[in-house]
Design a protein around this motif. Structure first.
Motif, PDB file in Angstrom:
ATOM      1  N   SER A   4      25.907  52.118  45.627  1.00  0.00           N
ATOM      2  CA  SER A   4      24.506  51.767  45.908  1.00  0.00           C
ATOM      3  C   SER A   4      24.122  52.843  47.065  1.00  0.00           C
ATOM      4  CB  SER A   4      24.345  50.348  46.435  1.00  0.00           C
ATOM      5  OG  SER A   4      25.293  50.174  47.597  1.00  0.00           O
ATOM      6  N   GLU A   5      22.802  53.005  47.131  1.00  0.00           N
ATOM      7  CA  GLU A   5      22.278  53.756  48.111  1.00  0.00           C
ATOM      8  C   GLU A   5      22.740  53.370  49.389  1.00  0.00           C
ATOM      9  OE1 GLU A   5      17.804  55.040  49.576  1.00  0.00           O
ATOM     10  OE2 GLU A   5      17.883  53.929  48.164  1.00  0.00           O
ATOM     11  N   SER A   6      22.805  52.220  49.900  1.00  0.00           N
ATOM     12  CA  SER A   6      23.658  51.929  51.210  1.00  0.00           C
ATOM     13  C   SER A   6      24.748  51.350  50.843  1.00  0.00           C
ATOM     14  CB  SER A   6      22.584  50.984  51.867  1.00  0.00           C
ATOM     15  OG  SER A   6      23.356  50.426  53.113  1.00  0.00           O
ATOM     16  N   ILE A   7      25.902  51.429  51.634  1.00  0.00           N
ATOM     17  CA  ILE A   7      26.983  50.802  51.465  1.00  0.00           C
ATOM     18  C   ILE A   7      27.527  50.193  52.955  1.00  0.00           C
ATOM     19  CG2 ILE A   7      27.937  52.209  49.693  1.00  0.00           C
ATOM     20  CD1 ILE A   7      29.725  53.762  51.780  1.00  0.00           C
ATOM     21  N   SER A   8      26.507  49.938  53.763  1.00  0.00           N
ATOM     22  CA  SER A   8      26.968  49.835  55.231  1.00  0.00           C
ATOM     23  C   SER A   8      27.607  48.245  55.121  1.00  0.00           C
ATOM     24  CB  SER A   8      25.890  49.542  55.985  1.00  0.00           C
ATOM     25  OG  SER A   8      24.679  48.707  55.647  1.00  0.00           O
ATOM     26  N   GLU A  67      42.207  58.654  21.777  1.00  0.00           N
ATOM     27  CA  GLU A  67      43.610  57.775  21.976  1.00  0.00           C
ATOM     28  C   GLU A  67      43.792  57.491  23.370  1.00  0.00           C
ATOM     29  OE1 GLU A  67      46.644  59.284  19.568  1.00  0.00           O
ATOM     30  OE2 GLU A  67      45.981  59.094  18.045  1.00  0.00           O
ATOM     31  N   LEU A  68      42.602  57.468  24.274  1.00  0.00           N
ATOM     32  CA  LEU A  68      42.851  57.086  25.612  1.00  0.00           C
ATOM     33  C   LEU A  68      41.911  55.887  25.866  1.00  0.00           C
ATOM     34  CD1 LEU A  68      41.847  60.517  27.160  1.00  0.00           C
ATOM     35  CD2 LEU A  68      44.192  59.558  27.112  1.00  0.00           C
ATOM     36  N   VAL A  69      42.564  54.884  26.614  1.00  0.00           N
ATOM     37  CA  VAL A  69      41.985  53.687  27.280  1.00  0.00           C
ATOM     38  C   VAL A  69      41.227  53.982  28.496  1.00  0.00           C
ATOM     39  CG1 VAL A  69      42.380  51.447  27.994  1.00  0.00           C
ATOM     40  CG2 VAL A  69      43.633  52.311  26.175  1.00  0.00           C
ATOM     41  N   THR A  70      40.050  53.487  28.536  1.00  0.00           N
ATOM     42  CA  THR A  70      39.344  53.673  29.951  1.00  0.00           C
ATOM     43  C   THR A  70      39.176  52.405  30.709  1.00  0.00           C
ATOM     44  OG1 THR A  70      37.175  53.245  28.819  1.00  0.00           O
ATOM     45  CG2 THR A  70      38.214  55.759  29.148  1.00  0.00           C
ATOM     46  N   ILE A  71      39.397  52.262  32.106  1.00  0.00           N
ATOM     47  CA  ILE A  71      39.119  51.303  32.914  1.00  0.00           C
ATOM     48  C   ILE A  71      38.199  51.689  34.005  1.00  0.00           C
ATOM     49  CG2 ILE A  71      40.149  49.476  34.269  1.00  0.00           C
ATOM     50  CD1 ILE A  71      42.259  51.463  31.807  1.00  0.00           C
ATOM     51  N   THR A  72      37.294  50.863  34.268  1.00  0.00           N
ATOM     52  CA  THR A  72      36.131  51.242  35.373  1.00  0.00           C
ATOM     53  C   THR A  72      36.149  49.752  36.153  1.00  0.00           C
ATOM     54  OG1 THR A  72      34.970  52.707  34.164  1.00  0.00           O
ATOM     55  CG2 THR A  72      34.000  51.908  36.185  1.00  0.00           C
ATOM     56  N   THR A  73      35.978  49.996  37.236  1.00  0.00           N
ATOM     57  CA  THR A  73      36.244  48.697  38.269  1.00  0.00           C
ATOM     58  C   THR A  73      34.946  48.725  39.257  1.00  0.00           C
ATOM     59  OG1 THR A  73      38.616  48.746  38.321  1.00  0.00           O
ATOM     60  CG2 THR A  73      37.427  47.425  40.235  1.00  0.00           C
ATOM     61  N   LEU A  74      34.400  47.953  39.029  1.00  0.00           N
ATOM     62  CA  LEU A  74      32.974  47.637  39.964  1.00  0.00           C
ATOM     63  C   LEU A  74      33.032  46.599  41.156  1.00  0.00           C
ATOM     64  CD1 LEU A  74      29.950  48.420  40.305  1.00  0.00           C
ATOM     65  CD2 LEU A  74      29.357  46.514  38.817  1.00  0.00           C
ATOM     66  N   LEU A  75      33.025  47.087  42.263  1.00  0.00           N
ATOM     67  CA  LEU A  75      33.252  46.197  43.492  1.00  0.00           C
ATOM     68  C   LEU A  75      31.834  45.994  43.990  1.00  0.00           C
ATOM     69  CD1 LEU A  75      35.234  44.866  45.474  1.00  0.00           C
ATOM     70  CD2 LEU A  75      34.950  47.362  46.782  1.00  0.00           C
ATOM     71  N   MET A  76      31.689  44.808  44.274  1.00  0.00           N
ATOM     72  CA  MET A  76      30.226  44.156  44.486  1.00  0.00           C
ATOM     73  C   MET A  76      30.250  43.344  45.685  1.00  0.00           C
ATOM     74  SD  MET A  76      29.146  43.039  40.761  1.00  0.00           S
ATOM     75  CE  MET A  76      30.610  42.069  40.589  1.00  0.00           C
ATOM     76  N   HIS A  77      29.341  43.301  46.317  1.00  0.00           N
ATOM     77  CA  HIS A  77      29.133  42.417  47.575  1.00  0.00           C
ATOM     78  C   HIS A  77      27.814  41.710  47.504  1.00  0.00           C
ATOM     79  CE1 HIS A  77      28.047  41.848  51.986  1.00  0.00           C
ATOM     80  NE2 HIS A  77      29.043  41.698  51.872  1.00  0.00           N
ATOM     81  N   THR A  78      27.766  40.519  48.096  1.00  0.00           N
ATOM     82  CA  THR A  78      26.796  39.633  48.098  1.00  0.00           C
ATOM     83  C   THR A  78      25.414  40.073  48.467  1.00  0.00           C
ATOM     84  OG1 THR A  78      27.470  38.855  50.211  1.00  0.00           O
ATOM     85  CG2 THR A  78      28.006  37.585  48.393  1.00  0.00           C
ATOM     86  N   SER A  79      25.438  41.389  49.269  1.00  0.00           N
ATOM     87  CA  SER A  79      24.118  41.941  49.852  1.00  0.00           C
ATOM     88  C   SER A  79      23.535  42.756  48.641  1.00  0.00           C
ATOM     89  CB  SER A  79      24.546  42.987  50.991  1.00  0.00           C
ATOM     90  OG  SER A  79      25.260  44.017  50.236  1.00  0.00           O
ATOM     91  N   GLY A  80      24.258  43.032  47.416  1.00  0.00           N
ATOM     92  CA  GLY A  80      23.838  43.593  46.186  1.00  0.00           C
ATOM     93  C   GLY A  80      24.471  45.021  46.439  1.00  0.00           C
ATOM     94  N   GLU A  81      25.103  45.314  47.407  1.00  0.00           N
ATOM     95  CA  GLU A  81      25.773  46.777  47.560  1.00  0.00           C
ATOM     96  C   GLU A  81      27.074  46.941  46.537  1.00  0.00           C
ATOM     97  OE1 GLU A  81      24.251  47.606  52.028  1.00  0.00           O
ATOM     98  OE2 GLU A  81      26.473  47.480  51.496  1.00  0.00           O
ATOM     99  N   PHE A  82      27.367  48.019  46.109  1.00  0.00           N
ATOM    100  CA  PHE A  82      28.409  48.133  45.423  1.00  0.00           C
ATOM    101  C   PHE A  82      28.996  49.492  45.424  1.00  0.00           C
ATOM    102  CE2 PHE A  82      24.814  50.047  42.758  1.00  0.00           C
ATOM    103  CZ  PHE A  82      25.470  51.233  42.204  1.00  0.00           C
ATOM    104  N   ILE A  83      30.102  49.436  44.886  1.00  0.00           N
ATOM    105  CA  ILE A  83      31.035  50.704  44.825  1.00  0.00           C
ATOM    106  C   ILE A  83      31.752  50.545  43.418  1.00  0.00           C
ATOM    107  CG2 ILE A  83      33.001  51.981  45.782  1.00  0.00           C
ATOM    108  CD1 ILE A  83      32.563  50.866  48.233  1.00  0.00           C
ATOM    109  N   GLU A  84      31.453  51.759  42.505  1.00  0.00           N
ATOM    110  CA  GLU A  84      31.882  51.819  41.193  1.00  0.00           C
ATOM    111  C   GLU A  84      33.073  52.886  41.150  1.00  0.00           C
ATOM    112  OE1 GLU A  84      30.575  51.150  36.808  1.00  0.00           O
ATOM    113  OE2 GLU A  84      29.576  52.711  37.877  1.00  0.00           O
ATOM    114  N   SER A  85      34.254  52.789  40.551  1.00  0.00           N
ATOM    115  CA  SER A  85      35.294  53.695  40.405  1.00  0.00           C
ATOM    116  C   SER A  85      34.972  54.736  39.318  1.00  0.00           C
ATOM    117  CB  SER A  85      36.576  53.218  40.272  1.00  0.00           C
ATOM    118  OG  SER A  85      36.734  52.460  39.095  1.00  0.00           O
ATOM    119  N   ASP A  86      35.561  55.766  39.365  1.00  0.00           N
ATOM    120  CA  ASP A  86      35.283  56.788  38.079  1.00  0.00           C
ATOM    121  C   ASP A  86      36.270  55.992  37.237  1.00  0.00           C
ATOM    122  OD1 ASP A  86      33.642  58.560  39.204  1.00  0.00           O
ATOM    123  OD2 ASP A  86      35.385  59.594  40.220  1.00  0.00           O
TER     124      ASP A  86
END
Length: 205
Positions: A4-8, A67-86
């Motif tokens: 997200s724009e802010s990750i504080s 023939e590749l499996v892809t997994i993406t993890t989205l980490l979220m916070h109650t503030s609405g901020e997030f960090i998403e893995s490649d």
């Protein structure tokens, strides 16, 4: 990695979570590589309460590319901020007795389970990457067991890569950083994340 724009807020919550969470026990045997690892259910059981206590939650999405499996993890916070893995990409193959590999539902399911655990542990900073139980899906023979990138200073774990990218926005330079700080690299990155979070909180006021 996307954020997200802010990750504080999420950075502060993640730092607090990491100080509270208990490292899960590596109690599952991998007979092929004579090692132990934390199963997905063991990881989830350890992180659920401290994540909720710090306003954190996650979503994991899966897919396939040829023939590749892809997994993406989205980490979220109650503030609405997030960090998403490649996307983590793994071969969805099942090894057969004759040494051949077949792209089938069993291989896909195994890759998804391994990838979910590995990606989730990496984004949370959980030490579960010492095992090599995913090697069977990607390596064979004398190459097995050599999944970590190393420098003269030691191993560059997925956790170190994730934290480095969170600070600098890219993985370029991570090897030099680890070589400079050696065994204290991950601790240094954690401190930098905390300082970045404090700075963003001050700017927001």
């Amino acid at each position: 990695m996307r954020t997200s724009e802010s990750i504080s807020n999420i950075s502060a919550a993640l730092s607090k979570f990491q100080s509270e969470v208990k490292q899960p026990k590596k109690d599952t045997n991998n007979p092929f590589f004579n090692s132990k690892y934390v199963p997905l259910e063991g990881l989830v059981s350890v992180i659920t309460e401290p994540m909720a206590a710090n306003g954190l939650s996650y979503i994991q999405s899966t897919g396939t590319e040829e023939e590749l499996v892809t997994i993406t993890t989205l980490l979220m916070h109650t503030s609405g901020e997030f960090i998403e893995s490649d996307p983590l990409k793994l071969p969805g193959h099942q090894a057969k007795k004759n040494g051949e590999k077949d792209f089938n539902p069993q291989g896909i399911g195994s890759a998804i389970t391994y990838g979910r655990r590995y990606s989730l542990a990496a984004i949370l900073g959980i030490a579960s990457e010492d095992d090599d139980d995913g090697n069977a899906g990607s390596q064979s023979g004398d190459k097995a067991g050599k999944t970590k990138t190393t420098t003269d200073a030691g191993a560059i774990t997925p956790t170190i890569k994730a934290k480095y990218k969170l600070i600098f926005g890219k993985e370029d330079g991570v090897e030099a950083f680890v070589a400079e700080h050696r065994g204290e690299a991950e601790q240094k990155l954690t401190i930098m994340i905390q300082e970045k979070s404090k700075g963003e909180n001050k700017n927001a006021k």
